[in-house]
Design a protein around this motif. Structure first.
Motif, PDB file in Angstrom:
ATOM      1  N   LEU A 159       1.006  -1.577  -0.034  1.00 19.76           N
ATOM      2  CA  LEU A 159       0.086  -0.035   0.249  1.00 19.76           C
ATOM      3  C   LEU A 159       1.191   1.275  -0.094  1.00 19.76           C
ATOM      4  CD1 LEU A 159      -2.678  -0.723   2.138  1.00 19.76           C
ATOM      5  CD2 LEU A 159      -2.776  -1.224  -0.364  1.00 19.76           C
ATOM      6  N   ARG A 160       1.759   0.984   0.401  1.00 23.17           N
ATOM      7  CA  ARG A 160       2.188   2.486   1.030  1.00 23.17           C
ATOM      8  C   ARG A 160       3.492   2.682  -0.926  1.00 23.17           C
ATOM      9  NH1 ARG A 160       3.267   7.824   1.898  1.00 23.17           N
ATOM     10  NH2 ARG A 160       4.676   8.241   2.233  1.00 23.17           N
ATOM     11  N   GLU A 189       0.331   4.259  -2.618  1.00 24.98           N
ATOM     12  CA  GLU A 189       0.178   5.619  -2.942  1.00 24.98           C
ATOM     13  C   GLU A 189       1.177   6.150  -3.178  1.00 24.98           C
ATOM     14  OE1 GLU A 189       0.388   8.335   1.274  1.00 24.98           O
ATOM     15  OE2 GLU A 189       0.049   6.566   1.783  1.00 24.98           O
ATOM     16  N   THR A 249      -7.016   3.062  -1.666  1.00 27.51           N
ATOM     17  CA  THR A 249      -5.245   2.883  -0.995  1.00 27.51           C
ATOM     18  C   THR A 249      -5.628   3.380   0.242  1.00 27.51           C
ATOM     19  OG1 THR A 249      -4.396   2.899  -2.886  1.00 27.51           O
ATOM     20  CG2 THR A 249      -3.207   2.579  -0.876  1.00 27.51           C
ATOM     21  N   ARG A 255      -7.934   1.099   2.769  1.00 27.08           N
ATOM     22  CA  ARG A 255      -7.791   0.612   3.244  1.00 27.08           C
ATOM     23  C   ARG A 255      -6.391   0.385   4.130  1.00 27.08           C
ATOM     24  NH1 ARG A 255      -5.632  -3.873  -1.617  1.00 27.08           N
ATOM     25  NH2 ARG A 255      -4.658  -5.064  -0.061  1.00 27.08           N
ATOM     26  N   GLN A 256      -5.437   1.695   3.759  1.00 33.46           N
ATOM     27  CA  GLN A 256      -4.414   1.922   5.288  1.00 33.46           C
ATOM     28  C   GLN A 256      -5.194   2.868   6.263  1.00 33.46           C
ATOM     29  OE1 GLN A 256      -2.281   4.351   3.012  1.00 33.46           O
ATOM     30  NE2 GLN A 256      -0.693   3.378   2.477  1.00 33.46           N
ATOM     31  N   ARG A 316      -7.016   4.999   6.781  1.00 32.49           N
ATOM     32  CA  ARG A 316      -7.353   6.583   6.923  1.00 32.49           C
ATOM     33  C   ARG A 316      -8.614   7.347   5.922  1.00 32.49           C
ATOM     34  NH1 ARG A 316      -1.068   6.949   4.378  1.00 32.49           N
ATOM     35  NH2 ARG A 316      -1.588   8.343   3.908  1.00 32.49           N
TER      36      ARG A 316
END
Length: 126
Positions: free
Chosen positions: A65-66, A69, A92, A95-96, A98
């Motif tokens: 994910l990072r 992003e 994204t 899923r994190q 945020r």
């Protein structure tokens, strides 16, 4: 003799083939294989937004994910009106864990493109 890219001996045509193969790998649910092919394309053509968007999608599919992003953000720096990139960046962020950042990009995606999926995710009613 065909023009090659640096010391790799790869031609522009080879990069196109790698890009298309990466699309197929992603469709076949091999996102890590797609990322490997796209790494070489982007190393040679860092300005190629389509390759970056495809690599961002592959990172997302691989639950990286990072990196996803970061790639989506690069795409949006170059194409701030790319509704799909806003939507995918929102997913994204979602899923994190945020949600505030996700909501902002869901709404931007829906404002740019009234795609039913984007509108549903934007949840303008709340």
């Amino acid at each position: 003799m065909p023009e090659t890219s640096g010391s790799t001996g790869r031609t522009p045509e080879t990069h196109v083939i790698d890009f298309r193969a990466a699309e197929q790998l992603l469709a076949a649910r091999d996102p890590r294989g797609a990322v490997k092919l796209l790494d070489g394309v982007i190393a040679t053509h860092p300005e190629n937004t389509a390759a970056r968007l495809l690599r961002a999608r592959a990172f997302f599919a691989a639950a990286q994910l990072r990196p996803a992003e970061l790639e989506f953000q690069i795409v949006l720096e170059r194409e701030p009106d790319n509704a799909f990139a806003h939507f995918a960046l929102a997913r994204t962020f979602e899923r994190q864990g945020r949600p505030d950042q996700a909501k902002r990009h869901f709404r931007l995606a829906a404002a740019l493109d009234p795609n039913p999926e984007f509108l549903k995710a934007a949840n303008f009613d709340s």
